[in-house]
Write an enzyme that holds these catalytic residues in place. Sequence first.
Site, PDB file in Angstrom:
ATOM      1  N   THR A 105      -1.080   6.738  -0.316  1.00  0.00           N
ATOM      2  CA  THR A 105      -1.000   8.200  -0.214  1.00  0.00           C
ATOM      3  C   THR A 105      -1.528   8.679   1.133  1.00  0.00           C
ATOM      4  O   THR A 105      -0.946   9.575   1.758  1.00  0.00           O
ATOM      5  CB  THR A 105      -1.794   8.858  -1.353  1.00  0.00           C
ATOM      6  OG1 THR A 105      -1.254   8.431  -2.610  1.00  0.00           O
ATOM      7  CG2 THR A 105      -1.711  10.372  -1.277  1.00  0.00           C
ATOM      8  N   ALA A 140      -2.723   1.728   2.265  1.00  0.00           N
ATOM      9  CA  ALA A 140      -2.002   0.718   1.491  1.00  0.00           C
ATOM     10  C   ALA A 140      -2.778  -0.588   1.427  1.00  0.00           C
ATOM     11  O   ALA A 140      -3.354  -1.026   2.418  1.00  0.00           O
ATOM     12  CB  ALA A 140      -0.636   0.478   2.117  1.00  0.00           C
ATOM     13  N   SER A 189      -6.995   5.646  -0.663  1.00  0.00           N
ATOM     14  CA  SER A 189      -7.068   4.491   0.234  1.00  0.00           C
ATOM     15  C   SER A 189      -5.771   4.404   1.033  1.00  0.00           C
ATOM     16  O   SER A 189      -4.771   5.035   0.693  1.00  0.00           O
ATOM     17  CB  SER A 189      -7.240   3.200  -0.565  1.00  0.00           C
ATOM     18  OG  SER A 189      -8.397   3.237  -1.351  1.00  0.00           O
ATOM     19  N   SER A 203     -13.419  -0.034  -7.010  1.00  0.00           N
ATOM     20  CA  SER A 203     -12.901   0.771  -5.908  1.00  0.00           C
ATOM     21  C   SER A 203     -12.524   2.168  -6.380  1.00  0.00           C
ATOM     22  O   SER A 203     -12.912   3.174  -5.785  1.00  0.00           O
ATOM     23  CB  SER A 203     -11.683   0.078  -5.289  1.00  0.00           C
ATOM     24  OG  SER A 203     -11.053   0.905  -4.342  1.00  0.00           O
ATOM     25  N   GLY A 256       0.882  -0.296  -6.516  1.00  0.00           N
ATOM     26  CA  GLY A 256       1.763  -1.427  -6.760  1.00  0.00           C
ATOM     27  C   GLY A 256       3.228  -1.070  -6.801  1.00  0.00           C
ATOM     28  O   GLY A 256       4.087  -1.939  -6.679  1.00  0.00           O
ATOM     29  N   THR A 258      -1.533  -3.325  -1.318  1.00  0.00           N
ATOM     30  CA  THR A 258      -0.417  -4.218  -1.655  1.00  0.00           C
ATOM     31  C   THR A 258       0.934  -3.543  -1.457  1.00  0.00           C
ATOM     32  O   THR A 258       1.962  -4.211  -1.475  1.00  0.00           O
ATOM     33  CB  THR A 258      -0.527  -4.687  -3.115  1.00  0.00           C
ATOM     34  OG1 THR A 258      -0.538  -3.539  -3.980  1.00  0.00           O
ATOM     35  CG2 THR A 258      -1.810  -5.473  -3.341  1.00  0.00           C
ATOM     36  N   SER A 259       0.955  -2.223  -1.283  1.00  0.00           N
ATOM     37  CA  SER A 259       2.216  -1.491  -1.156  1.00  0.00           C
ATOM     38  C   SER A 259       2.529  -1.197   0.310  1.00  0.00           C
ATOM     39  O   SER A 259       1.674  -1.356   1.177  1.00  0.00           O
ATOM     40  CB  SER A 259       2.138  -0.178  -1.949  1.00  0.00           C
ATOM     41  OG  SER A 259       1.173   0.677  -1.371  1.00  0.00           O
ATOM     42  N   ASP A 305      -5.550  -7.752  -5.083  1.00  0.00           N
ATOM     43  CA  ASP A 305      -6.431  -6.656  -5.460  1.00  0.00           C
ATOM     44  C   ASP A 305      -7.123  -7.060  -6.757  1.00  0.00           C
ATOM     45  O   ASP A 305      -6.715  -6.653  -7.839  1.00  0.00           O
ATOM     46  CB  ASP A 305      -5.614  -5.371  -5.642  1.00  0.00           C
ATOM     47  CG  ASP A 305      -6.489  -4.124  -5.691  1.00  0.00           C
ATOM     48  OD1 ASP A 305      -7.708  -4.248  -5.496  1.00  0.00           O
ATOM     49  OD2 ASP A 305      -5.948  -3.029  -5.934  1.00  0.00           O
TER      50      ASP A 305
END
EC number: 2.4.2.57
Length: 505
Positions: free
Chosen positions: A205, A198, A196, A266, A170, A200-201, A258
Amino acid sequence: MLFLNAKFIDLDLGENAVIVNDEDLKGTSYYPQDRVLIESHAGAVIGNIYSTKTMVKKGEVGMLVKELKEVSISEGEEVKLRHAEKPESIPFIKKKMDGQVLNPHEIRTIIDEIVSKKLSNIELSAFVSSTYINGMNMDEISEMTKRIAETGDMISWEKSLVVDIHSIGGVPGNKYALLSIPILAAAGITIPKTSSRAITSPAGTADVMEVLTNVELKEEEIKRIVKTTNGCLAWGGGVNLAPADDIIINVERPVSIDPQPQLLASVMAKKIATGIKYTVIDIPVGKGVKIKNEAEGAKLARKFIELGELLNIKVECVLTYGGQPLGRAIGPALEAREAIEALQDPKNAPKSLIEKALSLAGILLELGGAAQIGEGQKLAWEILESGRALEKFNQIITEQGGTPKKPEEIELGEYVEEIIAPIDGYITDISNTAITNVVKEAGAPRDKKAGILLNSKIGNQVKQGDILYTIYSGSEERLVSAVNLARRVYPVKVEGMLIERISKF
């Protein structure tokens, strides 16, 4: 029943689908969005009908590449289409839409039919929406978590202590893992980090790490890399870990939601699948992130800890400041640059990035016995400052199939626009939501070169004409859209000391 000749269609609709000419549907009992069973000599696959006037000819059925591989259908081969039974989970989804509690069989059936592609995107969206609106109790979440993990590969380790750090996300620019993981690995802590992409961002990573190396690793590759380096930074979807989770994420992403039950499931399903016994969960708190205040954060933390107990995983949560982007770089390539710069020269790196990376690494250094209680952050700094973390990071990049790069070797979007301060004043707000939307409009995370580089943070003084931030994109059209959006939503607000003049009551 329809008999048609298979035609390869290079298209990804995010679900199994068949494309049929309108003429072949006339006078039949088949309609667009009907669920059909496509049968060949080699097997069968379920898909939804899409109609067309031009994409395929009369007598042909357009099939997506994934479907052709699933049942080994050759182009031009005759296939049979017939009505498929309605998925067993449809009434269970309706039950959750009505706010009722699902039993274990109902939850497991929904997850199984997600993985087997029996549910269309519309039906899956209904399930996601139902959990977003009505939530789930802890028994439901625990059952969903276990089933999501069981539908994919499960990794086991020879070592008894295998740890993990996970952020619920987020926060734009949340690249701390690219520092924390090599710090821990350099200290001898086993930390197979899977992430995972992205949701919502503007960059997960995995999206950032993919700028530097391969992140789509198989189970045996992860085991080999971790045995050699103590750590990795991989995409969970590449390992077939909890495949239901990635399918659900693809439905969540377009509407940037999410749901908390999915968030909990998740995160913890991936921990089960990767054999994690202890994890630290980072919960950013602040305006414009998933958790708005400390009370909400503490409530979510208790849920993670309770879920961990049900799953035999030790969970420790930390609430972190999420009121503005972490560091100055947002977007995959920019974040990769900033992470390497921080590993090379931590004393001159953004303090927010360094502090978060050290704090989270310090907790796990203490847990793993590498540092005494209260000394973890100090050891983390020593590893970072000495260059051992950079050396370990480069080793991980190499083992995953990449070549270590200098920051300046990472390409950024060729289309650039600088946004300047309209007045003298102070930066009073940086909106996470607005920053995220502008970076996405510029093309991230799919366009790895797209992003924003902030020149100043909240509280900094600026003069009229100073550069507030720079927008990058690999597309001139996307850059124009991003700049136009930025001028409407003001991601970075500058205000003078005088807020308002009032002369009448």
